[in-house]
Each structure stands twice: as structure tokens, then as C-alpha cells.
Design an enzyme around this catalytic site. Structure first.
Site, PDB file in Angstrom:
ATOM      1  N   ASN A 137       0.796  -1.236   0.000  1.00 19.60           N
ATOM      2  CA  ASN A 137       0.000   0.000   0.000  1.00 19.60           C
ATOM      3  C   ASN A 137       0.829   1.288   0.000  1.00 19.60           C
ATOM      4  O   ASN A 137       0.455   2.276  -0.602  1.00 19.60           O
ATOM      5  CB  ASN A 137      -1.020  -0.004   1.136  1.00 19.60           C
ATOM      6  CG  ASN A 137      -0.394  -0.047   2.499  1.00 19.60           C
ATOM      7  OD1 ASN A 137       0.736  -0.502   2.677  1.00 19.60           O
ATOM      8  ND2 ASN A 137      -1.114   0.431   3.494  1.00 19.60           N
ATOM      9  N   SER A 212       0.012  -7.708   6.783  1.00 17.67           N
ATOM     10  CA  SER A 212      -1.192  -8.124   7.503  1.00 17.67           C
ATOM     11  C   SER A 212      -0.841  -8.869   8.792  1.00 17.67           C
ATOM     12  O   SER A 212       0.255  -9.427   8.931  1.00 17.67           O
ATOM     13  CB  SER A 212      -2.039  -9.020   6.597  1.00 17.67           C
ATOM     14  OG  SER A 212      -1.318 -10.195   6.324  1.00 17.67           O
ATOM     15  N   GLU A 233       4.776  -4.645  12.019  1.00 19.03           N
ATOM     16  CA  GLU A 233       3.895  -3.480  11.825  1.00 19.03           C
ATOM     17  C   GLU A 233       2.691  -3.994  11.041  1.00 19.03           C
ATOM     18  O   GLU A 233       2.774  -4.214   9.837  1.00 19.03           O
ATOM     19  CB  GLU A 233       4.633  -2.384  11.048  1.00 19.03           C
ATOM     20  CG  GLU A 233       5.966  -1.960  11.657  1.00 19.03           C
ATOM     21  CD  GLU A 233       5.819  -1.306  13.037  1.00 19.03           C
ATOM     22  OE1 GLU A 233       4.749  -0.727  13.311  1.00 19.03           O
ATOM     23  OE2 GLU A 233       6.763  -1.392  13.840  1.00 19.03           O
ATOM     24  N   LEU A 234       1.575  -4.196  11.743  1.00 19.21           N
ATOM     25  CA  LEU A 234       0.486  -4.991  11.158  1.00 19.21           C
ATOM     26  C   LEU A 234      -0.806  -4.177  10.933  1.00 19.21           C
ATOM     27  O   LEU A 234      -0.753  -2.969  10.822  1.00 19.21           O
ATOM     28  CB  LEU A 234       0.235  -6.198  12.062  1.00 19.21           C
ATOM     29  CG  LEU A 234       1.499  -6.988  12.437  1.00 19.21           C
ATOM     30  CD1 LEU A 234       1.174  -8.134  13.381  1.00 19.21           C
ATOM     31  CD2 LEU A 234       2.224  -7.502  11.199  1.00 19.21           C
ATOM     32  N   GLN A 265      -6.805   1.940   1.588  1.00 20.17           N
ATOM     33  CA  GLN A 265      -5.815   0.882   1.868  1.00 20.17           C
ATOM     34  C   GLN A 265      -4.659   1.468   2.680  1.00 20.17           C
ATOM     35  O   GLN A 265      -3.529   1.578   2.206  1.00 20.17           O
ATOM     36  CB  GLN A 265      -5.317   0.277   0.565  1.00 20.17           C
ATOM     37  CG  GLN A 265      -6.438  -0.334  -0.261  1.00 20.17           C
ATOM     38  CD  GLN A 265      -6.052  -0.468  -1.704  1.00 20.17           C
ATOM     39  OE1 GLN A 265      -5.791  -1.552  -2.172  1.00 20.17           O
ATOM     40  NE2 GLN A 265      -5.982   0.632  -2.410  1.00 20.17           N
ATOM     41  N   VAL A 266      -4.981   1.865   3.879  1.00 19.17           N
ATOM     42  CA  VAL A 266      -3.997   2.456   4.781  1.00 19.17           C
ATOM     43  C   VAL A 266      -4.177   1.766   6.125  1.00 19.17           C
ATOM     44  O   VAL A 266      -5.304   1.626   6.611  1.00 19.17           O
ATOM     45  CB  VAL A 266      -4.239   3.977   4.961  1.00 19.17           C
ATOM     46  CG1 VAL A 266      -3.120   4.608   5.767  1.00 19.17           C
ATOM     47  CG2 VAL A 266      -4.412   4.670   3.627  1.00 19.17           C
ATOM     48  N   CYS A 267      -3.054   1.335   6.707  1.00 20.74           N
ATOM     49  CA  CYS A 267      -3.166   0.657   8.004  1.00 20.74           C
ATOM     50  C   CYS A 267      -3.833   1.552   9.027  1.00 20.74           C
ATOM     51  O   CYS A 267      -4.584   1.095   9.882  1.00 20.74           O
ATOM     52  CB  CYS A 267      -1.781   0.245   8.493  1.00 20.74           C
ATOM     53  SG  CYS A 267      -0.597   1.600   8.428  1.00 20.74           S
ATOM     54  N   TRP A 433       6.449   4.760  15.750  1.00 23.48           N
ATOM     55  CA  TRP A 433       5.330   4.218  14.968  1.00 23.48           C
ATOM     56  C   TRP A 433       5.176   2.740  15.298  1.00 23.48           C
ATOM     57  O   TRP A 433       6.145   1.981  15.198  1.00 23.48           O
ATOM     58  CB  TRP A 433       5.585   4.380  13.472  1.00 23.48           C
ATOM     59  CG  TRP A 433       4.475   3.792  12.662  1.00 23.48           C
ATOM     60  CD1 TRP A 433       4.463   2.570  12.054  1.00 23.48           C
ATOM     61  CD2 TRP A 433       3.204   4.389  12.400  1.00 23.48           C
ATOM     62  NE1 TRP A 433       3.261   2.366  11.434  1.00 23.48           N
ATOM     63  CE2 TRP A 433       2.468   3.467  11.635  1.00 23.48           C
ATOM     64  CE3 TRP A 433       2.614   5.611  12.748  1.00 23.48           C
ATOM     65  CZ2 TRP A 433       1.170   3.723  11.200  1.00 23.48           C
ATOM     66  CZ3 TRP A 433       1.322   5.868  12.312  1.00 23.48           C
ATOM     67  CH2 TRP A 433       0.617   4.938  11.544  1.00 23.48           C
TER      68      TRP A 433
HETATM   69  P1  NAD Z   1       0.635  -9.054   3.302  1.00 23.75           P
HETATM   70  O1  NAD Z   1       0.761  -9.570   4.682  1.00 23.75           O
HETATM   71  O2  NAD Z   1      -0.204  -9.789   2.350  1.00 23.75           O
HETATM   72  O3  NAD Z   1       2.064  -8.927   2.612  1.00 23.75           O
HETATM   73  C1  NAD Z   1       3.096  -8.132   3.155  1.00 23.75           C
HETATM   74  C2  NAD Z   1       4.447  -8.662   2.679  1.00 23.75           C
HETATM   75  O4  NAD Z   1       4.662  -9.936   3.253  1.00 23.75           O
HETATM   76  C3  NAD Z   1       4.551  -8.848   1.176  1.00 23.75           C
HETATM   77  O5  NAD Z   1       5.826  -8.451   0.754  1.00 23.75           O
HETATM   78  C4  NAD Z   1       4.358 -10.340   1.021  1.00 23.75           C
HETATM   79  O6  NAD Z   1       4.944 -10.848  -0.159  1.00 23.75           O
HETATM   80  C5  NAD Z   1       5.090 -10.838   2.254  1.00 23.75           C
HETATM   81  N1  NAD Z   1       4.765 -12.184   2.705  1.00 23.75           N
HETATM   82  C6  NAD Z   1       3.612 -12.870   2.555  1.00 23.75           C
HETATM   83  N2  NAD Z   1       3.717 -14.087   3.136  1.00 23.75           N
HETATM   84  C7  NAD Z   1       4.953 -14.160   3.691  1.00 23.75           C
HETATM   85  C8  NAD Z   1       5.656 -15.149   4.431  1.00 23.75           C
HETATM   86  N3  NAD Z   1       5.115 -16.316   4.745  1.00 23.75           N
HETATM   87  N4  NAD Z   1       6.933 -14.891   4.827  1.00 23.75           N
HETATM   88  C9  NAD Z   1       7.494 -13.699   4.544  1.00 23.75           C
HETATM   89  N5  NAD Z   1       6.880 -12.731   3.837  1.00 23.75           N
HETATM   90  C10 NAD Z   1       5.622 -12.946   3.422  1.00 23.75           C
HETATM   91  O7  NAD Z   1       0.140  -7.538   3.450  1.00 23.75           O
HETATM   92  P2  NAD Z   1      -0.282  -6.525   2.290  1.00 23.75           P
HETATM   93  O8  NAD Z   1      -1.571  -6.982   1.688  1.00 23.75           O
HETATM   94  O9  NAD Z   1       0.862  -6.236   1.384  1.00 23.75           O
HETATM   95  O10 NAD Z   1      -0.511  -5.192   3.131  1.00 23.75           O
HETATM   96  C11 NAD Z   1      -1.741  -4.876   3.721  1.00 23.75           C
HETATM   97  C12 NAD Z   1      -1.707  -5.106   5.205  1.00 23.75           C
HETATM   98  O11 NAD Z   1      -0.569  -4.441   5.764  1.00 23.75           O
HETATM   99  C13 NAD Z   1      -2.896  -4.502   5.925  1.00 23.75           C
HETATM  100  O12 NAD Z   1      -3.325  -5.374   6.929  1.00 23.75           O
HETATM  101  C14 NAD Z   1      -2.342  -3.228   6.531  1.00 23.75           C
HETATM  102  O13 NAD Z   1      -3.058  -2.754   7.658  1.00 23.75           O
HETATM  103  C15 NAD Z   1      -0.957  -3.638   6.870  1.00 23.75           C
HETATM  104  N6  NAD Z   1      -0.056  -2.486   6.955  1.00 23.75           N
HETATM  105  C16 NAD Z   1       0.410  -2.135   8.176  1.00 23.75           C
HETATM  106  C17 NAD Z   1       1.208  -1.016   8.304  1.00 23.75           C
HETATM  107  C18 NAD Z   1       1.719  -0.572   9.638  1.00 23.75           C
HETATM  108  O14 NAD Z   1       2.603   0.271   9.664  1.00 23.75           O
HETATM  109  N7  NAD Z   1       1.198  -1.090  10.736  1.00 23.75           N
HETATM  110  C19 NAD Z   1       1.550  -0.265   7.171  1.00 23.75           C
HETATM  111  C20 NAD Z   1       1.063  -0.680   5.926  1.00 23.75           C
HETATM  112  C21 NAD Z   1       0.261  -1.787   5.826  1.00 23.75           C
END
Ligand code: NAD
Length: 499
Positions: A137, A212, A233-234, A265-267, A433
Site C-alpha cells: 500500500n 497483515s 507493523e500490522l 488501503q492504509v493501516c 510508529w
Molecule cells: P501481506 O501480509 O499480504 O504482505 C506483506 C508482505 O509480506 C509482502 O511483501 C508479502 O509478499 C510478504 N509475505 C507474505 N507471506 C509471507 C511469508 N510467509 N513470509 C514472509 N513474507 C511474506 O500484506 P499486504 O496486503 O501487502 O498489506 C496490507 C496489510 O498491511 C494490511 O493489513 C495493513 O493494515 C498492513 N499495513 C500495516 C502497516 C503498519 O505500519 N502497521 C503499514 C502498511 C500496511
């Protein structure tokens, strides 16, 4: 080969080669060699070299913003202000403070032991190889800031961008390749998490993961095998609480931007809006009216407010959740469907009135342009509702009475609470953060962020010339010494120490 698809037009905009899994061990081996060289360079010189990224970035503002826009589906100006500017600002204005934060010795008072010529201090050392795993995102600002902070602290980095945003990931690598860093100090791995994830976690000294909650938990489980440290950071389900004395005009626009920026699409997006009953009806009318004015279209067209979502899967999830909300009794005031006029992954800005706080649409992260609205009567009720959620990333309190806002903020269980603002504190690099509960573990940014990418080395210096009092032999003299220790220990019972 990983293809990058523009989610607004569905065109393929570029490709990168997948990193073969069998190459990952070698990538880390090279990373360790580079890290050792880098750690020997004084902090000030490291900072001087890393800050040069800004010179590179400043020659390509529009180009980078366009890559992000085309890959994620957000307007290029939004990509600039929320991503490109964020990297430049934080690198120049904050991360160069590394010398004040990680340089020098932090002396630790030792009390009684100082009388025996002993002293202790802490130096901060690099952790080693940090693996930065990024989300789709904010594919530029999130990993780039984590990389800069890790490098400043003397680490090397292996970076894995999301498979959805490989071109932005590649551009980050290219920018870093233009500055004077040891060979292999930053390397990028392209591939899906299911293929490359485990070897990355197994090899890294620390994983800084943004994504996520489900993936974060998987990473932490895997990390347990090698005791690989993790910063997670989830997800989030940020609440915005509006009291009757708030500046309603500003709060309406904040709710609109806070929910619909980056197509929701923002955490930290505003996902739950809690309105006091006294302003409930008027606020909703204004918000719906102002949401009607938003222009949704292909984001590279002029003056588009809301672009596309990342892919079919995410769009299907949003559709499913809105349907579930309706089945559970929610009322849709605006939106509530895919945009029928656009062929990409567009979901219309949506506002729903929730029936109660327990509904799935209130409790779960939707991660799309969907705002759920609830009514409250008093402070106690709203604090309970806001805290009754698995996530704890950010929240906001809206009131003209700052002292009251602060009091409410102190009751809310999230990593950050804003009074009269939404979302934006990620841009404040000096501030920590991170979230509570299912929103994660650890803190990126700020002093705590520097602590995440460094380890404390405690050094104890002893200049006492005699044998220490507690050493053997345990003879008669020793009995006397122990009696003296008992006297000292008795004197440590000071009842008024905190008075
Ligand atoms: P995602 O968890 O699907 O993917 C994130 C990253 O993890 C990607 O690079 C993906 O390829 C990788 N990944 C997936 N499975 C993995 C594994 N088994 N081992 C290692 N890496 C793996 O998340 P997304 O869809 O890209 O992002 C959206 C989510 O991120 C939302 O839940 C959002 O709230 C969260 N988010 C949190 C923050 C924060 O700062 N807290 C910031 C941005 C997004």
C-alpha cells in the site's frame, strides 16, 4: 518473472525476474561481508553517505510518483506527498540525527558499586543483516524509511518488496545503487512470501515486517526456530471519535480524507467513526454530501481523488465484507459497490451506519474505501467501544478542549492517538510508529526505531585494585563482610523514598 499490473487500467506495466530461492543463502553471505565493512565506517560518515539518496530522489520526483501511482492505483500527487516527500523529509531532517541517538556512551549510575571503582555504560551496535519485508500500500515510503534507518545504524539490508509492487521496489534498489555504499549492502529479493519468505527469515538477524496480521504471526512463528528478532507493523482498525465541541467542518474533511485516501488501503485509515449523539445527524449529512463530490477515476487523469484498489482479491474481500455488513443490519448511505463505469479494481467510496460495535464490519479490517459509523452518548461508552477491538494502531479524538482530548487519549489502547488529526503521524519520523494488540510488536521511526535496528552493548569497567569483597575464600573475614552487607541492606529500606 513477476509482472506488475496497473490496477486502474489492468495493463501490464513491467516485469522483474524472480529471485531463485537457492540464491538466498549467498545473498545473505554477501550481505554479511558488506555489513562488516559498513559497520567500521564512523556514524557521521555513514549518515553523510546515506543522506545522498535525497540528491538522487530529487532528480526524479515525478517519475517515482508515477511508478507508485501506476503500480498501486493512487493519484501521483498523493504518491508524492505521502511517499516520496516522506522519504526525503525523514532522511534529511531526522535520520541524520543517528549520531546523537546511537553515538557515544550512555553512562549508567551503579550506586554502591561505584565506591568499588566500577562503572558501566551502553554503546549501541548494529544488529547485522536486517530483512525488510514491505507491503503493497505504501511501497516506497515504508520500506525506504526502514532501510535508511537500518543503514544509518550500521546494518546491511536484504529487502523484499510486495509482489504487487516490484517496480517500486526495483526503483528503491536503483536509487540506493547510485550512492556510495559497499557492494551488496542493500540487495533486493523478488518473490512471493510463500516462496522466499522462510529462507529470508531463517537467514536474517532481524526481520522488519509490515503487512497483515496473519502474515506477521506466520513470520514470528518461523522466526522462533532461529530466534530471529522481529518487528511487526500490522493491520489496524483506527477509530475517530468526534465530540460535540469539535471543529465539525475540519472533522468532516478529515474523516473523508482519512478514510478514502489511497482508496482506504492504509493501516491507519479512519475505519470506524464514532459520533456523539448531539452532532450525529448533522455530521453524517455533511460527510455524505462531501463524499459525493469525490472524483474516482484512473488516477493519472487530472484531479482524481480516489483511485483503484490493488487487485481482484482485495476488491472481492471488500465486496464480501460490505455484503456481510448489510446482512448483519448495516445501512449503506453512499457507495457500497464496485464502480460500474471503470474496468479496473475500483470500489466506490462507501459509508455505512453500523448497528452495533460487535458487527464484523466494525471489528475486522476491511482495507478498502469503507467507513463504518457509530453513535455514542458519553466518554465511558465510546472508550469502551473503541478499545473493544483486536487492533490498536492509531486513533483520533476530536474536541476543542485539548486537556479533555488528552484525557480521552490516555484511555485509548493504541500505539498513537491524535487529537484533532488523522492518519498522518506515520510522516513524523521523529515519533515512534507501531501498534498494540494485533497491530504489532515493536516500533519503527524515532528513537525507538533506532533502538529496533541496533543492540545495546553493555561495557563494565573495573578499576578496583583489591580483590572484590564477595570473592573467595569464604572464611571468618568473609563472615564479617557479610555482616556489613546486611547492615547496608537494612539501610536500603527507606520508607519515604518516593515522597
Ligand atoms: P501481506 O501480509 O499480504 O504482505 C506483506 C508482505 O509480506 C509482502 O511483501 C508479502 O509478499 C510478504 N509475505 C507474505 N507471506 C509471507 C511469508 N510467509 N513470509 C514472509 N513474507 C511474506 O500484506 P499486504 O496486503 O501487502 O498489506 C496490507 C496489510 O498491511 C494490511 O493489513 C495493513 O493494515 C498492513 N499495513 C500495516 C502497516 C503498519 O505500519 N502497521 C503499514 C502498511 C500496511
Amino acid at each position: 518473472m513477476i509482472e506488475s499490473i496497473n490496477p486502474a487500467t489492468l495493463e501490464v506495466i513491467g516485469k522483474v525476474d524472480e529471485t531463485p530461492v537457492e540464491k538466498i543463502d549467498e545473498i545473505f553471505k554477501n550481505s554479511r561481508v558488506a555489513q562488516k565493512k559498513w559497520a567500521k565506517i564512523p556514524l557521521k560518515e555513514r549518515a553523510r553517505r546515506v543522506v545522498k539518496v535525497n540528491e538522487v530522489i530529487s532528480t526524479q520526483f515525478d517519475e517515482i510518483s508515477l511508478i507508485i501511482s501506476q503500480e498501486v492505483g493512487k493519484p501521483p500527487n498523493e504518491a508524492f506527498v505521502s511517499e516520496v516527500y516522506g522519504v526525503a523529509d525523514s532522511t534529511f531532517n531526522y535520520y541524520t540525527n543517528v549520531i546523537d541517538i546511537l553515538g557515544g556512551e550512555e553512562q549508567i549510575p551503579l550506586g554502591f558499586y561505584e565506591s568499588l571503582d566500577k562503572r558501566s555504560f551502553i554503546e549501541r551496535k548494529p544488529i547485522g543483516v536486517i530483512c525488510v519485508i514491505g507491503p503493497y500500500n505504501y511501497p516506497f515510503t515504508i520500506p525506504f524509511q526502514q532501510i535508511v534507518q537500518s543503514l544509518m545504524a550500521g546494518n546491511s539490508v536484504v529487502f523484499k518488496p510486495s509482489s504487487e509492487t516490484v517496480l517500486t521496489g526495483k526503483r528503491i534498489q536503483e536509487i540506493l545503487d547510485e550512492i556510495d555504499l559497499p557492494e551488496n549492502l542493500v540487495q533486493t529479493v523478488y518473490g512471493s512470501g510463500s516462496k522466499v519468505g522462510n529462507p529470508l527469515i531463517d537467514n536474517a538477524d532481524k526481520v522488519i515486517f509490515t503487512g497483515s496480521t496473519a502474515t506477521g504471526k506466520r513470520i514470528m512463528q518461523r522466526g522462533a526456530n532461529t530466534l530471529t528478532e522481529v518487528d511487526l507493523e500490522l493491520g489496524g482498525k483506527s477509530a475517530m471519535i468526534v465530540f460535540p465541541d469539535a471543529n465539525i467542518e475540519r472533522a468532516v474533511l478529515a474523516a473523508r480524507w482519512g478514510c478514502f485516501t489511497n482508496a482506504g488501503q492504509v493501516c491507519a485509515s479512519v475505519k470506524r467513526l464514532y459520533l456523539h449523539e448531539k452532532i450525529y445527524d448533522a455530521f453524517i449529512d455533511k460527510l455524505v454530501e462531501s463524499t459525493k463530490k469525490l472524483k474516482q477515476d484512473i488516477p493519472t487523469k487530472p484531479n482524481v481523488d480516489v483511485g483503484a484498489m490493488i487487485n481482484e482479491e482485495q476488491l472481492n474481500w471488500v465486496e464480501k465484507m460490505v455484503k456481510t455488513g448489510i446482512e448483519e443490519g448495516a445501512t449503506v448511505l453512499i457507495g457500497g459497490r464496485r464502480n460500474p463505469d471503470l474496468k479496473g479494481y475500483f470500489y466506490e467510496p462507501t459509508i455505512m451506519i453500523a448497528k452495533n460495535n460487535e458487527m464484523r464490519v466494525v471489528q475486522e479490517e476491511i482495507f478498502g474505501p469503507v467507513l463504518v459509523v457509530l453513535k455514542f452518548k458519553d466518554d465511558k461508552e465510546v472508550i469502551e467501544m473503541v478499545n473493544d477491538n483486536q487492533y490498536g494502531l492509531t486513533s483520533s479524538v476530536w474536541t476543542d478542549d485539548i486537556e479533555f482530548g488528552k484525557k480521552i487519549a490516555e484511555e485509548i489502547d493504541t500505539g498513537s492517538v491524535m487529537v484533532n488529526e488523522v492518519v498522518y503521524t506515520f510522516a513524523l519520523a521523529p515519533t515512534p510508529w507501531g501498534g498494540t494488540k494485533n497491530s504489532g510488536i515493536g516500533r519503527t521511526h524515532g528513537k525507538l526505531g533506532f533502538y529496533e535496528v541496533s543492540r545495546p552493548l553493555h561495557i563494565n569497567i573495573d578499576e578496583y585494585k583489591e580483590p572484590d569483597l564477595w570473592w573467595m575464600p569464604y572464611d571468618k573475614d568473609y563472615d564479617e563482610i557479610i555482616e556489613n552487607f546486611k547492615n547496608i541492606a537494612s539501610s536500603l529500606v527507606v520508607k519515604d523514598k518516593y515522597e
